[in-house]
Enzyme design. Structure first.
Site, PDB file in Angstrom:
ATOM      1  N   HIS A 184      -1.560  -3.163  -7.036  1.00 52.98           N
ATOM      2  CA  HIS A 184      -2.235  -2.816  -5.782  1.00 52.98           C
ATOM      3  C   HIS A 184      -3.737  -3.075  -5.907  1.00 52.98           C
ATOM      4  O   HIS A 184      -4.467  -2.272  -6.487  1.00 52.98           O
ATOM      5  CB  HIS A 184      -1.935  -1.332  -5.476  1.00 52.98           C
ATOM      6  CG  HIS A 184      -2.421  -0.850  -4.159  1.00 52.98           C
ATOM      7  ND1 HIS A 184      -2.598   0.481  -3.870  1.00 52.98           N
ATOM      8  CD2 HIS A 184      -2.755  -1.517  -3.032  1.00 52.98           C
ATOM      9  CE1 HIS A 184      -3.035   0.614  -2.636  1.00 52.98           C
ATOM     10  NE2 HIS A 184      -3.139  -0.584  -2.103  1.00 52.98           N
ATOM     11  N   ASN A 233      -3.642   6.169  -1.817  1.00 49.58           N
ATOM     12  CA  ASN A 233      -3.427   6.558  -0.418  1.00 49.58           C
ATOM     13  C   ASN A 233      -2.919   7.989  -0.262  1.00 49.58           C
ATOM     14  O   ASN A 233      -3.103   8.592   0.787  1.00 49.58           O
ATOM     15  CB  ASN A 233      -2.486   5.565   0.262  1.00 49.58           C
ATOM     16  CG  ASN A 233      -3.233   4.290   0.599  1.00 49.58           C
ATOM     17  OD1 ASN A 233      -4.368   4.355   1.079  1.00 49.58           O
ATOM     18  ND2 ASN A 233      -2.646   3.140   0.325  1.00 49.58           N
ATOM     19  N   SER A 283       0.828  -1.206   0.000  1.00 47.43           N
ATOM     20  CA  SER A 283       0.000   0.000   0.000  1.00 47.43           C
ATOM     21  C   SER A 283       0.856   1.247   0.000  1.00 47.43           C
ATOM     22  O   SER A 283       0.371   2.329  -0.308  1.00 47.43           O
ATOM     23  CB  SER A 283      -0.856   0.051   1.270  1.00 47.43           C
ATOM     24  OG  SER A 283      -1.586  -1.104   1.428  1.00 47.43           O
ATOM     25  N   GLU A 336      -4.594  -0.598  -8.884  1.00 44.69           N
ATOM     26  CA  GLU A 336      -3.662   0.522  -9.077  1.00 44.69           C
ATOM     27  C   GLU A 336      -2.312  -0.100  -9.451  1.00 44.69           C
ATOM     28  O   GLU A 336      -1.735  -0.844  -8.663  1.00 44.69           O
ATOM     29  CB  GLU A 336      -3.558   1.335  -7.775  1.00 44.69           C
ATOM     30  CG  GLU A 336      -2.770   2.615  -7.913  1.00 44.69           C
ATOM     31  CD  GLU A 336      -2.661   3.393  -6.585  1.00 44.69           C
ATOM     32  OE1 GLU A 336      -2.648   2.771  -5.503  1.00 44.69           O
ATOM     33  OE2 GLU A 336      -2.572   4.627  -6.641  1.00 44.69           O
TER      34      GLU A 336
END
Ligand SMILES: NC(=O)c1ccc[n+]([C@@H]2O[C@H](COP(=O)([O-])OP(=O)(O)OC[C@H]3O[C@@H](n4cnc5c(N)ncnc54)[C@H](O)[C@@H]3O)[C@@H](O)[C@H]2O)c1
Length: 297
Positions: free
Chosen positions: A141, A191, A120, A153
């Site tokens: 991801h 994120n 992440s 991702e």
């Protein structure tokens, strides 16, 4: 590049979901973990989740049996990756651990195998530098829960080869997912944008601007988010949120990413959200109905 054999490392929340979608889409999958009981639990979870798909009409009993036939488990990394075309690493989010795993993968997986990480927040470029094949290392991801969430991702490390990116894009599409390619900077895109929002929600709570329910309701009803940011933080795990914010804070050297002192306190107190039974909400009676934790009433 032709991908048929896929090894998935880590049989936790993400690893079992990733193995599930690959097996369901006809790939030959080996799921690897250091813990045999974790692997057995993962098989059980995958079977249960497939039953849920069957109940909703999204899978047949025959397709489930076929998918489970595609899936084996192994605790021996060297043996489990020796025929892999692709390895997807989804082990615990710890930089030293991932660097060690990638050094081992470089040694044991075929020299032309693509090595992907589901991290992440850890730099793909740094992970790639632990191998002698940085061109073949990429971020893949997936989002939680993997069988349901459409996004993958894809993170290009500084040295990732374009053909590897193209292979991972078409592989993601073959799983029915929607890939989005981004470059390798702290937090990638998901994120880098999500965590400051969660942090701002926690800062607003800490500053007394609004309570837990108001903050989440405003974001749900006002912005059409399916879940408020505080509930989402509980779902992700407050320790995970804190660690990603620290990656952003250190990586960009910008105080706008400094984690809220309330978040830091909650993590130190072991109030990590759903997984410990309490975060901004209380989960002693399950997580179907939202009950604000006593601390925030
Ligand atoms: N949980 C999420 O919502 C989420 C979402 C996207 C990405 N991720 C990322 O996915 C990765 C896995 O997260 P998770 O939530 O599934 O973690 P988890 O704690 O549920 O599972 C991690 C698993 O890795 C195993 N493991 C540890 N060391 C290992 C080793 N050397 N070899 C093989 N297995 C090993 C552990 O036994 C455990 O089963 C992390 O990088 C995380 O950042 C998590």
């Amino acid at each position: 590049m032709n991908i048929k054999h896929i090894s998935v490392i880590g049989a936790g929340t993400m690893g079992n979901g990733i193995a599930h979608v690959f097996a369901q889409n006809g790939f030959i999958v080996t799921l690897i973990d250091v813990s045999l009981s974790q692997l057995e639990n993962a098989l059980h979870t995958i079977s249960k989740n497939m039953d849920r798909q069957i109940a909703k009409g999204g899978l047949t009993e025959e397709a489930k049996l076929e998918a489970l036939k595609n899936l084996t488990i192994n605790t021996n990394l060297a043996e489990a990756v020796k025929n892999a075309d692709l390895v997807v690493e989804a082990a615990t989010e710890n930089e030293a651990l991932k660097l060690k795993i990638f050094q081992q993968l470089d040694e044991y997986a075929p020299s032309d195998a693509i090595l992907a990480s589901n991290t992440s927040s850890i730099s793909i470029t740094k992970i790639a530098s632990a191998t002698k094949r940085p061109k073949l290392v990429i971020g893949m991801h997936f989002m939680n829960p993997v069988p349901i969430m459409k996004l993958v991702e894809i993170i290009n490390g500084y040295t990732t080869d374009q053909t590897v990116t193209e292979t991972i894009i078409s592989l993601s599409k073959s799983l029915g997912k929607i890939p989005c390619v981004v470059n390798d900077y702290p937090g990638f895109i998901a994120n880098k944008i999500l965590m400051p929002m969660i942090n701002e929600a926690i800062c607003s709570l800490h500053e007394g601007i609004a309570g837990v329910e108001s903050i989440d309701t405003i974001m749900k009803l006002g912005m059409a988010h399916p879940m408020g940011p505080l509930q989402l933080a509980d779902f992700i795990g407050l320790d995970v949120c804190l660690s990603i914010l620290n990656v952003l804070y250190q990586g960009f050297g910008n105080p706008k990413y400094a984690p809220s002192p309330l978040l830091v306190n909650m993590v130190m107190a072991g109030k990590l959200g759903i997984k410990t039974g309490e975060g901004f909400y209380l989960y002693t009676a399950g997580n179907k109905e939202l009950v604000v934790a006593n601390r925030f009433k």
